[in-house]
Scaffold this motif. Structure first.
Motif, PDB file in Angstrom:
ATOM      1  N   ASN A  60       0.824  -1.212   0.000  1.00  0.00           N
ATOM      2  CA  ASN A  60       0.000   0.000   0.000  1.00  0.00           C
ATOM      3  C   ASN A  60       0.857   1.260   0.000  1.00  0.00           C
ATOM      4  O   ASN A  60       0.509   2.256  -0.644  1.00  0.00           O
ATOM      5  CB  ASN A  60      -0.925  -0.005   1.216  1.00  0.00           C
ATOM      6  CG  ASN A  60      -1.951  -1.120   1.151  1.00  0.00           C
ATOM      7  OD1 ASN A  60      -2.321  -1.573   0.070  1.00  0.00           O
ATOM      8  ND2 ASN A  60      -2.409  -1.578   2.309  1.00  0.00           N
ATOM      9  N   ALA A  61       1.977   1.221   0.709  1.00  0.00           N
ATOM     10  CA  ALA A  61       2.842   2.398   0.744  1.00  0.00           C
ATOM     11  C   ALA A  61       3.509   2.656  -0.600  1.00  0.00           C
ATOM     12  O   ALA A  61       3.740   3.811  -0.976  1.00  0.00           O
ATOM     13  CB  ALA A  61       3.899   2.228   1.836  1.00  0.00           C
ATOM     14  N   LYS A  62       3.806   1.598  -1.344  1.00  0.00           N
ATOM     15  CA  LYS A  62       4.509   1.761  -2.615  1.00  0.00           C
ATOM     16  C   LYS A  62       3.570   2.069  -3.780  1.00  0.00           C
ATOM     17  O   LYS A  62       3.958   2.794  -4.712  1.00  0.00           O
ATOM     18  CB  LYS A  62       5.306   0.489  -2.931  1.00  0.00           C
ATOM     19  CG  LYS A  62       6.525   0.278  -2.055  1.00  0.00           C
ATOM     20  CD  LYS A  62       7.584   1.332  -2.338  1.00  0.00           C
ATOM     21  CE  LYS A  62       8.848   1.066  -1.544  1.00  0.00           C
ATOM     22  NZ  LYS A  62       9.899   2.080  -1.815  1.00  0.00           N
ATOM     23  N   PHE A  63       2.351   1.527  -3.748  1.00  0.00           N
ATOM     24  CA  PHE A  63       1.475   1.647  -4.912  1.00  0.00           C
ATOM     25  C   PHE A  63       0.187   2.420  -4.626  1.00  0.00           C
ATOM     26  O   PHE A  63      -0.202   3.289  -5.397  1.00  0.00           O
ATOM     27  CB  PHE A  63       1.112   0.251  -5.447  1.00  0.00           C
ATOM     28  CG  PHE A  63       2.286  -0.520  -5.969  1.00  0.00           C
ATOM     29  CD1 PHE A  63       2.940  -0.129  -7.121  1.00  0.00           C
ATOM     30  CD2 PHE A  63       2.753  -1.641  -5.301  1.00  0.00           C
ATOM     31  CE1 PHE A  63       4.027  -0.835  -7.610  1.00  0.00           C
ATOM     32  CE2 PHE A  63       3.829  -2.360  -5.779  1.00  0.00           C
ATOM     33  CZ  PHE A  63       4.475  -1.951  -6.938  1.00  0.00           C
ATOM     34  N   ILE A  64      -0.485   2.098  -3.534  1.00  0.00           N
ATOM     35  CA  ILE A  64      -1.828   2.639  -3.303  1.00  0.00           C
ATOM     36  C   ILE A  64      -1.770   4.046  -2.723  1.00  0.00           C
ATOM     37  O   ILE A  64      -2.565   4.915  -3.087  1.00  0.00           O
ATOM     38  CB  ILE A  64      -2.622   1.705  -2.381  1.00  0.00           C
ATOM     39  CG1 ILE A  64      -2.590   0.267  -2.927  1.00  0.00           C
ATOM     40  CG2 ILE A  64      -4.050   2.185  -2.229  1.00  0.00           C
ATOM     41  CD1 ILE A  64      -3.146   0.123  -4.324  1.00  0.00           C
TER      42      ILE A  64
END
Length: 603
Positions: A306-310
């Motif tokens: 989630n931190a990298k994409f969302i």
């Protein structure tokens, strides 16, 4: 600083400026040295001005027992006036310390002191006075027992109550159990995840002190429903009484905080119990076994995803949907064709680390789906990463996994990574370690550290193998590991015996089958974490394992087959160590440089 005791007008004297061990000889007048370190000394300290003792001089002309701020100065308890407490315990006996954590502040109804009182508005001193003269078969009369005087006693000592002849037995009705957690729950009690929930208008965190007071009187269907599970779980895994009571208290806190009494419990609500000193892991295990837990806490890999994409919010919807499907299959596996077993979360994290900059490059280039990606797009995106960097290797492996799953689900027309030529993996040269450092850790006073270092230093176990090693894998001085029968070295057997004695003494009822356990894993069946016990050492197991294999490759003259059989290495892995034998930096005119022996000599 502890609260001052009786006649404690002095402050704690500072330590000697020279030895930093003893206290200064005098504070008024100021002297910055002890009698041992005084210039021109050492000098014999004078006798105590109070008791005349010549032993254990402390400061200001007084000995260790007479100085008011000495850690050995004896005084009376602030709660019950019992004699024999020390300032290190804040002038409080052990019974009053327990009493203070379970009762609120108030005014005693009988002695009018402002102190901690029970539900009957009696302080501990008045209540103990009444219990001393309590007659069998009658309740304690607190008012009559404290009407004229009070009997004081020594601290931390159990006194025997006055013996009275027992009255004749009378037939009585069976009393109802006062243990709330053993009472049967109402028939038809059920918990479901579709229960009606009152939405919160203002999200205000409750006062922790109010919650703790309500928990003392909380009687809920949840604790009754889970009482049998808690007792069975505690008996199965060897829980102590303290841990069992802590889990029951955590269940009471949950019942107090949640708005709907019949709804199942979210894992995030259990994690929030840290604010109220709750027990997290054991409570989650009990609720999961009772079928009342709803998992809503993301794992470390999911949070990293989630931190990298969302979190950026820049991914197109189709790409985000495909990446979430890939993450779900990688973590949970798939029984649909093509089938796949779940991957290790650490592997998934490395894949995310590698493909995150590549996907970001495609999004900035205007790509909206992975079906638009070609091999040229992959080459252009990977060209921004250094060839000799591990990030590129992670990116290539991650893209292979991503497009393989998308192609298997028919979400892309072709797999652009098929036939793609990957960059060579950058390898490092293993180096030996300092023998003195290894020897120091082998003789560590911590038995877990000594055993772990010995197993890796002598038998080159990996960190994962060490964590997953079970008690049944070691028998009669031999260790079964990945199909290999390994005779244990004598130093390893010595440290293994010391660790087993320590484990049996510290956690005698633990049912954990793993060899290494700690305070968190002893009441469960899971292995220890990655950092245990290496956080207390100056190196990591991988460096120690490489040192052991380097010693072996130099001792056998470069026999790769023996290296593979002894340590379970692949041919490629053993070749990495073989290259050190003829490395140009490690040879002089074609002859092997004589290194100091890397493997420590022990008993």
């Amino acid at each position: 600083m502890p609260a001052p005791g009786p006649n404690a007008a002095l402050r704690v004297p500072p330590k000697c400026n020279r030895c930093q061990a003893s206290r200064v000889a005098w504070t008024k007048p100021r002297v910055d040295f002890c009698y041992e370190c005084l210039p021109g000394g050492p000098f014999a300290p004078p006798p105590c001005v109070r008791c005349g003792s010549r032993d254990e001089y402390f400061s200001q002309g007084m000995c260790l027992r007479c100085h008011p701020r000495s850690p050995e100065h004896v005084g009376a308890c602030k709660g019950c006036f019992a004699w024999g407490v020390y300032p290190s315990r804040n002038w409080t006996c052990s019974s009053c310390r327990w009493w203070d954590t379970h009762n609120p502040e108030g005014t005693c109804r009988y002695c009018r002191r402002q102190t901690r009182v029970s539900d009957t508005q009696a302080c501990r001193l008045c209540l103990e006075q009444a219990r001393m003269v309590q007659e069998p078969g009658r309740g304690p009369d607190v008012a009559a027992a404290n009407r004229h005087s009070q009997q004081l006693f020594f601290a931390n000592m159990l006194f025997k109550r006055r013996a009275w002849p027992m009255p004749p037995a009378e037939p009585r009705r069976p009393a109802r159990s006062r243990y709330k957690n053993r009472l049967p729950y109402q028939p038809g009690t059920r918990f479901d995840d579709q229960a009606w929930v009152q939405l919160t208008l203002f999200d205000i965190a409750p006062d922790p002190e109010v919650v703790r007071r309500r928990v003392l009187d909380e009687d809920s269907e949840l604790t009754r429903y889970c009482a049998g599970v808690v007792n069975a779980h505690a008996d199965r895994y060897g829980w102590s009484v303290r841990q069992r009571n802590a889990v029951i208290r955590s269940l009471r806190v949950l019942q107090t905080l949640r708005p709907t009494s019949t709804a199942k419990i979210l894992a995030s609500d259990v994690v929030a119990l840290r604010r109220y000193d709750g027990t997290i892991s054991s409570t989650l295990d009990v609720l999961a076994e009772a079928g009342l837990l709803v998992e809503d806490v993301p794992t470390l890999a999911e949070r990293y995803f989630n931190a990298k994409f969302i979190a950026t919010g820049q991914l197109p919807p189709v790409m985000r949907e495909h990446l979430q499907l890939w993450l779900q299959i990688m973590l949970g596996g798939s029984r649909q064709q093509p089938r796949q077993i779940p991957r290790d979360p650490a592997t998934v994290r490395l894949h995310i680390l590698g493909i995150a900059p590549v996907v970001q490059t495609w999004v900035e280039a205007g790509k909206r789906t992975f079906a638009e990606i070609t091999q040229d797009d992959i080459r252009d995106a990977l060209a921004t990463l250094p060839v000799d960097n591990t990030r590129r290797h992670f990116a290539e492996n991650g893209l292979k996994s991503l497009f393989k799953i998308l192609k298997g689900r028919r979400l892309v027309f072709a797999d652009p990574m098929k036939g793609f030529q990957t960059a060579p993996i950058a390898t490092t040269i293993p180096l030996p370690m300092d023998t003195a450092l290894i020897r120091a850790e082998l003789h560590s006073p911590n038995p877990a550290v000594a055993l772990s270092v010995a197993l890796v230093a002598f038998h080159a176990l990996t960190g994962k193998q060490l964590r997953e090693l079970r008690l049944t894998d070691i028998s009669d001085g031999r260790m079964e590991l990945d199909g290999r029968d390994i005779p244990l070295a004598a130093p390893v057997r010595t440290r293994l015996s010391a660790w087993l004695d320590y484990r049996n003494q510290t956690w005698p009822s633990s049912a954990n089958p793993h060899l290494l356990i700690n305070r968190r894993t002893a009441p469960r069946l899971v292995p220890v974490g990655r950092a245990y016990p290496w956080k207390d050492t100056a190196f990591r197991p991988q460096a120690l394992r490489e040192d052991r294999i380097l010693h072996e490759i130099r001792a056998n003259g470069g026999d790769v087959r023996r290296l593979c059989d002894l340590f379970g290495l692949s041919v490629a892995g053993a070749t990495r160590y073989l290259k050190t034998v003829e490395h140009p930096d490690l040879t002089v005119h074609g002859a092997l440089t004589q290194f100091p022996k890397a493997h420590p000599e022990t008993e």
